[in-house]
Design an enzyme around this catalytic site. Structure first.
Site, mmCIF file in Angstrom:
data_model
loop_
_atom_site.group_PDB
_atom_site.id
_atom_site.type_symbol
_atom_site.label_atom_id
_atom_site.label_comp_id
_atom_site.label_asym_id
_atom_site.label_seq_id
_atom_site.Cartn_x
_atom_site.Cartn_y
_atom_site.Cartn_z
ATOM 1 N N ASP A 24 10.075 32.985 91.204
ATOM 2 C CA ASP A 24 9.953 31.559 90.861
ATOM 3 C C ASP A 24 11.323 30.898 90.963
ATOM 4 O O ASP A 24 12.243 31.269 90.244
ATOM 5 C CB ASP A 24 9.401 31.459 89.429
ATOM 6 C CG ASP A 24 9.364 30.025 88.926
ATOM 7 O OD1 ASP A 24 9.396 29.104 89.767
ATOM 8 O OD2 ASP A 24 9.313 29.847 87.692
ATOM 9 N N ASN A 26 11.877 27.472 90.593
ATOM 10 C CA ASN A 26 12.070 26.201 89.878
ATOM 11 C C ASN A 26 11.699 26.244 88.397
ATOM 12 O O ASN A 26 11.583 25.209 87.749
ATOM 13 C CB ASN A 26 11.301 25.075 90.583
ATOM 14 C CG ASN A 26 9.804 25.337 90.579
ATOM 15 O OD1 ASN A 26 9.342 26.336 90.019
ATOM 16 N ND2 ASN A 26 9.038 24.454 91.183
ATOM 17 N N ASP A 28 8.969 26.905 86.768
ATOM 18 C CA ASP A 28 7.668 26.494 86.208
ATOM 19 C C ASP A 28 6.777 27.691 85.881
ATOM 20 O O ASP A 28 5.614 27.534 85.517
ATOM 21 C CB ASP A 28 6.952 25.508 87.148
ATOM 22 C CG ASP A 28 6.512 26.149 88.454
ATOM 23 O OD1 ASP A 28 6.835 27.351 88.671
ATOM 24 O OD2 ASP A 28 5.855 25.487 89.269
ATOM 25 N N ASP A 32 7.075 30.846 94.023
ATOM 26 C CA ASP A 32 6.950 29.799 95.041
ATOM 27 C C ASP A 32 7.630 30.212 96.346
ATOM 28 O O ASP A 32 8.287 31.255 96.415
ATOM 29 C CB ASP A 32 7.502 28.473 94.505
ATOM 30 C CG ASP A 32 8.863 28.657 93.850
ATOM 31 O OD1 ASP A 32 9.706 29.366 94.424
ATOM 32 O OD2 ASP A 32 9.078 28.108 92.740
ATOM 33 N N ASP A 101 -2.897 34.362 105.521
ATOM 34 C CA ASP A 101 -4.231 34.728 105.064
ATOM 35 C C ASP A 101 -5.230 33.695 105.594
ATOM 36 O O ASP A 101 -5.028 32.497 105.423
ATOM 37 C CB ASP A 101 -4.249 34.714 103.524
ATOM 38 C CG ASP A 101 -5.006 35.888 102.955
ATOM 39 O OD1 ASP A 101 -6.182 36.065 103.346
ATOM 40 O OD2 ASP A 101 -4.445 36.621 102.125
ATOM 41 N N ASP A 225 -9.698 37.311 105.404
ATOM 42 C CA ASP A 225 -10.366 37.597 104.137
ATOM 43 C C ASP A 225 -11.868 37.830 104.330
ATOM 44 O O ASP A 225 -12.541 37.039 105.007
ATOM 45 C CB ASP A 225 -10.150 36.383 103.215
ATOM 46 C CG ASP A 225 -10.574 36.646 101.788
ATOM 47 O OD1 ASP A 225 -10.021 37.565 101.177
ATOM 48 O OD2 ASP A 225 -11.463 35.923 101.281
ATOM 49 N N GLU A 280 -10.267 42.066 106.667
ATOM 50 C CA GLU A 280 -10.623 42.721 105.401
ATOM 51 C C GLU A 280 -12.136 42.881 105.366
ATOM 52 O O GLU A 280 -12.883 41.930 105.580
ATOM 53 C CB GLU A 280 -10.170 41.868 104.217
ATOM 54 C CG GLU A 280 -10.297 42.638 102.920
ATOM 55 C CD GLU A 280 -10.659 41.786 101.712
ATOM 56 O OE1 GLU A 280 -10.446 42.252 100.594
ATOM 57 O OE2 GLU A 280 -11.175 40.667 101.882
ATOM 58 N N HIS A 351 -3.311 42.999 96.163
ATOM 59 C CA HIS A 351 -3.405 42.114 95.003
ATOM 60 C C HIS A 351 -4.754 42.229 94.283
ATOM 61 O O HIS A 351 -4.961 41.581 93.270
ATOM 62 C CB HIS A 351 -3.191 40.671 95.458
ATOM 63 C CG HIS A 351 -4.269 40.230 96.405
ATOM 64 N ND1 HIS A 351 -4.419 40.775 97.663
ATOM 65 C CD2 HIS A 351 -5.270 39.333 96.261
ATOM 66 C CE1 HIS A 351 -5.471 40.223 98.246
ATOM 67 N NE2 HIS A 351 -6.008 39.344 97.426
ATOM 68 N N ASP A 352 -5.690 43.001 94.832
ATOM 69 C CA ASP A 352 -7.016 43.164 94.218
ATOM 70 C C ASP A 352 -7.185 44.528 93.554
ATOM 71 O O ASP A 352 -8.246 44.812 93.006
ATOM 72 C CB ASP A 352 -8.129 43.069 95.272
ATOM 73 C CG ASP A 352 -8.269 41.694 95.876
ATOM 74 O OD1 ASP A 352 -7.929 40.710 95.209
ATOM 75 O OD2 ASP A 352 -8.733 41.621 97.032
#
Ligand code: ISL
Length: 587
Positions: A24, A26, A28, A32, A101, A225, A280, A351-352
């Protein structure tokens, strides 16, 4: 020099970045694109060749970007198009590439197409999605007593069932009733992710144009995907297979026109570029994967090896034990199945999925050793390896203590459904499963150093940081000669140096050893010999007689100062060794 059927994407190692959790810039609390740009030298130094970026497009974020509201703009949270262009340029300057993606089975319900589609049955966009009328109770053979409108979130006064019995991957019916027009729309994922209607030529045209637009911007390919879900069979028949991953999957996985669509996509768009594509596939056989290769896809992701730890009932949302036999057989089937006739992707993380070291290794006593062994497997099997952020430092599952720490729509929906049905009862059972299986295990912030929030953000991170960050982090790995990261760098550079890592045929030596997995990779003028002790115990293994003798010890996760392969190998817990033989000895 042997002639190989070379391609840049066969020689590449891919590094997957989940932008929300990478870095990150910035404050938040959400990662990013400028944060990724800050880390380009880090990636270069690691030695990876391609970045696969999870979706960064405009999106309400119900499924962290897999719900796209505008395919051609960048989500403000992640930055601007100019930031994205800087990322692409920065990668290309360093001789790395970028794949994006492509999420085209569905859009967000906030996409303009769906907004228009939903507005009226007469809208010219109605047919962009899949709308049907519901079934009466009589038609579906359901009695009034069995029927609970709450199961389908029906408004008062509506007494009907969805058009068929298909289930969403995220739990519950795959259909949602829309009050506006009194019809139902299909969504194989969340209700905020309506499925596009690929039968509609206009939909296909719009998607091809969008793909072309990104390729023109200079990207190097796509990760596609759930791409084998795009073709739904005529009449949308009920599921027939009660063992299917979700009800109806036997109907919509690899549907009737899927190959026609993929080869059309290839002819119309991809074939004009030197691009890499990886599809995928929720479920796919070796034979089916070959067909996708014939359609023009570089490779597919299959998940056979990531299903071995599903329980006998309840599929993904239950826990079972995997065995070395099963893991070896499954991966060997794919290695041999695509030999000379296709190309494999290799992956243990994304990520899954829960973290590989917690799943297939021993993340307590032998975290480092087992992470390195799994790295060895990933980088010495035949195919294009996909690493996932944090794997290079041996990141592990998160010790969830409460569901309030979970953000993932898939976990939350599935837990709700399992509770409703009574399959999961106690809080302990739920947490135990979430700790083991939740996709959020992979989504905790990347651990850069041992300052607050692991250096991921200066604000409040959107997901909690794994408490082990004080020990497991990039800065510590840099200082440590025995770190998992060092080991990856070593293997990655060995892979760059020797063609046999990429093009050698896979030959299995241990068909039934219960701890050891040994194999060779063989080209006409070289051989790699890989031996892995996939267990927390010491063990002995006698390699085949013809590999015994002088060999260069290339990489290993213990000290092994040997210029030869002995006739008996004493292997320590999770020991992995890679030897290079002068000439091939295995047929
Ligand atoms: O089966 C799963 C994991 O083993 C599912 O979590 C997963 O949804 C499925 O593999 C498809 O995944 C892809 O499409 C989804 C998105 O949520 C995932 O993040 C994505 O990788 C819908 O777009």
């Amino acid at each position: 020099m042997p002639q190989f059927d070379r391609a840049w994407w066969k020689e590449a190692v891919v590094y997957q970045i989940y932008p929300r959790s990478f870095n990150d810039s910035n404050g938040d609390g959400v990662g990013d694109i400028p944060g990724i740009v800050e880390k380009l030298d880090y990636l270069d130094e690691l030695g990876v060749d391609v970045v696969w970026l999870n979706p960064v497009y405009e999106s309400p974020g119900v499924d962290n970007g897999y719900d796209i509201a505008d395919y051609r703009s960048i989500n403000e949270r992640y930055g601007t198009m100019a930031d994205w262009e800087e990322l692409l340029a920065g990668l290309h300057e360093r001789d790395m590439r970028l794949i994006m993606d492509l999420v085209v089975n569905h859009t967000s319900d906030e996409h303009e197409w769906f907004q228009r589609s939903r507005s009226s049955p007469d809208s010219e966009y109605r047919d962009y999605y899949i709308w049907r009328e519901g079934r009466s109770l009589g038609e579906a053979g359901v009695s009034a007593a069995e029927f609970d409108p709450a199961d389908y979130h029906l408004p008062e006064g509506v007494y009907e069932l969805p058009p068929n019995d298909w289930e969403s991957f995220f739990g519950g019916s795959a259909w949602t009733y829309d009050e506006e027009t009194g019809e139902w729309y299909l969504h194989l994922f969340d209700e905020k992710q309506p499925d596009l209607n690929w039968q509609n030529e206009k939909v296909r045209e719009a998607i091809y144009e969008m793909m072309e637009w990104w390729l023109q911007k200079g990207i190097d390919g796509f990760r596609m995907d759930v791409i084998n879900l795009i073709s739904k069979p005529e009449g949308l028949p009920n599921g027939e297979d009660s063992d299917a991953i979700v009800r109806g999957a036997d109907q919509f996985v690899n549907g009737p026109n899927v190959h026609e669509y993929i080869s059309e996509m290839h002819d119309r768009v991809i074939s004009d570029y030197d691009a890499m594509t990886v599809g995928e596939m929720a479920e796919v056989s070796v034979e089916e994967a070959k067909k996708f290769g014939e359609d023009g896809m570089s490779m597919v992701f299959n998940f056979d090896h990531l299903r071995l730890d599903f329980g006998p009932e309840g599929g993904r949302w239950s826990k079972g034990e995997w065995t070395l036999d099963e893991l070896r057989d499954t991966l060997t089937e794919w290695q041999k199945g695509l030999e000379g006739d296709g190309w494999n992707s290799l992956h243990f993380n994304n990520h899954d999925e829960p973290r590989m070291v917690s799943r297939f290794g021993n993340d307590e006593e032998y975290r480092r050793e087992s992470a390195k062994l799994l790295a060895t497997l990933l980088l010495t099997l035949k195919g294009t390896p996909f690493m996932y952020q944090g794997e290079e430092i041996g990141m592990q599952n998160y010790p969830f203590e409460s569901l309030t720490e979970v953000r993932d729509v898939d976990t939350l929906n599935n837990v709700r459904v399992a509770r409703q049905s009574g399959r999961l009862e106690s809080e302990e059972e739920v947490l135990d499963l979430v700790q083991y299986r939740s996709r959020d295990n992979a989504r905790t912030p990347m651990q850069w150093h041992d300052d607050e929030h692991a250096g991921f953000t200066e604000g409040d991170p959107w997901m909690p940081v794994n408490p082990n960050y004080t020990e497991v982090n990039v800065a510590a790995a840099r200082r440590d000669e025995r770190s998992v990261r060092r080991y990856y760098r070593h293997l990655l550079s060995a892979r760059d140096e020797h063609d046999v890592f990429v093009y050698g045929d896979y030959v299995l030596h241990t068909t039934d050893h219960d701890r050891v997995w040994a194999y060779s990779r063989v080209t006409p003028d070289a051989e790699l010999f890989v031996v892995l002790n996939v267990s927390s115990a010491t063990t002995t293994y006698a390699p085949p007689a013809n590999v015994v003798g002088e060999a260069e010890f290339l990489v290993g996760n213990y000290n092994t100062p040997l210029g030869r392969i002995n006739d008996t190998l004493d292997l320590r817990p999770w020991e992995a060794r890679v030897y290079l033989l002068d000439e091939p000895v295995t047929a």
